[in-house]
Write an enzyme that holds these catalytic residues in place. Structure first.
Site, PDB file in Angstrom:
ATOM      1  N   GLY A  68       0.843  -1.194   0.000  1.00 31.14           N
ATOM      2  CA  GLY A  68       0.000   0.000   0.000  1.00 31.14           C
ATOM      3  C   GLY A  68       0.876   1.240   0.000  1.00 31.14           C
ATOM      4  N   THR A  69       1.993   1.158   0.704  1.00 31.74           N
ATOM      5  CA  THR A  69       2.919   2.287   0.775  1.00 31.74           C
ATOM      6  C   THR A  69       3.399   2.683  -0.612  1.00 31.74           C
ATOM      7  OG1 THR A  69       3.619   1.653   2.981  1.00 31.74           O
ATOM      8  CG2 THR A  69       5.165   3.004   1.717  1.00 31.74           C
ATOM      9  N   CYS A 305       5.743   6.020  18.726  1.00 31.93           N
ATOM     10  CA  CYS A 305       6.943   5.983  19.554  1.00 31.93           C
ATOM     11  C   CYS A 305       8.141   6.173  18.649  1.00 31.93           C
ATOM     12  CB  CYS A 305       7.012   4.627  20.244  1.00 31.93           C
ATOM     13  SG  CYS A 305       8.336   4.523  21.411  1.00 31.93           S
TER      14      CYS A 305
HETATM   15  N1  PLP Z   1      -2.539   3.203   4.301  1.00 30.73           N
HETATM   16  C1  PLP Z   1      -3.117   2.907   5.466  1.00 30.73           C
HETATM   17  C2  PLP Z   1      -4.357   3.632   5.862  1.00 30.73           C
HETATM   18  C3  PLP Z   1      -2.570   1.935   6.300  1.00 30.73           C
HETATM   19  O1  PLP Z   1      -3.154   1.647   7.468  1.00 30.73           O
HETATM   20  C4  PLP Z   1      -1.403   1.266   5.879  1.00 30.73           C
HETATM   21  C5  PLP Z   1      -0.744   0.254   6.755  1.00 30.73           C
HETATM   22  O2  PLP Z   1      -0.808   0.334   7.964  1.00 30.73           O
HETATM   23  C6  PLP Z   1      -0.834   1.610   4.646  1.00 30.73           C
HETATM   24  C7  PLP Z   1      -1.433   2.589   3.880  1.00 30.73           C
HETATM   25  C8  PLP Z   1       0.413   0.963   4.139  1.00 30.73           C
HETATM   26  O3  PLP Z   1       0.150  -0.307   3.617  1.00 30.73           O
HETATM   27  P1  PLP Z   1       1.350  -1.378   3.511  1.00 30.73           P
HETATM   28  O4  PLP Z   1       1.583  -1.896   4.879  1.00 30.73           O
HETATM   29  O5  PLP Z   1       0.842  -2.417   2.548  1.00 30.73           O
HETATM   30  O6  PLP Z   1       2.518  -0.646   2.977  1.00 30.73           O
END
Ligand code: PLP
Length: 364
Positions: A68-69, A305
């Site tokens: 997602g990042t 943190c």
């Molecule tokens: N966007 C949101 C709202 C998230 O909660 C997260 C992960 O915690 C991400 C993006 C990032 O996703 P990934 O862990 O697949 O990089």
């Protein structure tokens, strides 16, 4: 262990493991033209269709990424830093792409301030607005459909980080009216290390990885076949989860915690069915997380943190909440009433222990 941290990551569905195990026997590179390659390609295209069907987009709009990042980075980096407007409660993978980007304010309930959005859009400075569908810390659902309508009036494209919402509430790209959307497999019972960005056919897209022309030349690099297969299987599985049951458990947990003296943040806005942030006056997030862990319960701190210093999270700060006394509890499909009762019994024990220690130190 009682796992109450589904917003951090989720257990793999058994069907996901099976699908991945099956795909492990496949040897081909999806770019190869021979039978083995075509078989691998078929796996990927099946997963792409599953994504497209569940978010209501054209399969050609789905770009598989490593997370997602990465998908969030790709979407934002398709625009210049000064053209991007984000909300004040975005995940770090949006917020930190252009730290100087202007942020839309949020209310005390953790929902974007529509007036502030309208004021900022009127300046005509922006080409992309990025607003998440549901917040990872509070679960608060954002008015993305409204955001998209307004932003489009000002000629802005809209990106939506739907990582936390996807699988838990309906996510239909055409209903939402967004141009770019991010999802991730490990929040829905799939493996970590695979995500997707849904992109407009004719909109700009930053190509971060150049290489063999994979993903229609939008992301080079041999595809993560196992991950993508697991992603597809997870989407099918999560569609079967009863979130009404999970919401009932979450509500029971909140009622019980309130009776013990906790307060619930962002309670008066529509939220994800599985998420709650509990504030425990007089206590500290990091102590609470450790205490729960000692009692074999995994929750996460409502504070970030860094360098050994606990600070209130950006999200809670944007809501005007400056205390560091919260924990985030995020439930999932394996959560049960027995677990909620144990959680509440442990909470009572932690509070009693804190009270005893406090009166002890007052006497001493
Ligand atoms: N966007 C949101 C709202 C998230 O909660 C997260 C992960 O915690 C991400 C993006 C990032 O996703 P990934 O862990 O697949 O990089």
């Amino acid at each position: 262990m009682i796992y109450c941290d589904y917003n951090a990551t989720t257990p793999l569905f058994p069907a996901v493991k099976n699908a991945m195990r099956h795909a492990m026997d496949s040897v081909g590179n999806p770019s190869s033209v021979h039978t083995c390659g075509r078989q691998a390609r078929a796996y990927i295209e099946a997963a792409r269709h599953t994504v497209a069907t569940h978010v209501n987009c054209h399969p050609a709009s789905v770009v598989f990424t490593s997370s997602g990042t990465e998908a969030n980075n790709l979407a934002l980096q398709s625009f210049a830093p000064h053209e991007v407007l984000v909300s004040a409660i975005e995940h770090a993978s949006v917020a930190r792409v252009f730290p100087q980007a202007e942020a839309i304010m949020v209310t005390a309930q953790g929902v974007i301030d529509r007036d502030d959005l309208a004021t900022k859009l009127k300046t005509g400075r922006y080409k992309l607005v990025s607003v998440m569908l549901a917040n990872n810390e509070t679960g608060a659902i954002q008015p993305v459909q409204e955001v998209a309508m307004l932003a489009h009036q000002y000629g802005c494209a809209v990106h939506c980080d739907a990582v936390q919402a996807f699988g838990k509430i309906p996510v239909d790209m055409r209903v939402l009216g967004v141009d770019y959307m991010t999802i991730s497999a490990h929040k829905i019972g799939g493996p970590a290390g695979v995500g997707a960005l849904i992109v407009p056919v004719d909109g700009p897209l930053c190509v971060m990885h150049r290489g063999g022309g994979q993903e229609r030349r939008r992301r080079g690099g041999s595809e993560n076949l196992l991950g993508i297969v697991g992603f597809g299987a997870a989407i099918t599985e999560i569609a079967e989860v009863s979130w009404e049951r999970v919401a009932l458990l979450r509500d029971q947990l909140e009622r019980g915690a309130e009776e013990l003296g906790a307060h619930v943040l962002a309670i008066s806005e529509p939220r994800l069915p599985n998420t709650t942030v509990l504030g425990f006056p007089g206590m500290r997030s990091e102590t609470l997380v450790m205490q729960y862990d000692l009692n074999r319960i995994s929750v996460s701190a409502g504070s970030a943190c860094s360098s050994g210093k606990v600070e209130t999270s950006q999200v809670l700060q944007a809501m005007g909440y400056t205390r560091q006394d919260t924990v985030r509890v995020s439930l999932g499909w394996r959560s049960s009433l027995t677990e909620i009762n144990t959680f509440l019994a442990v909470t009572q024990k932690i509070i009693q222990h804190a009270d005893t220690t406090a009166s002890y130190s007052q006497v001493a």
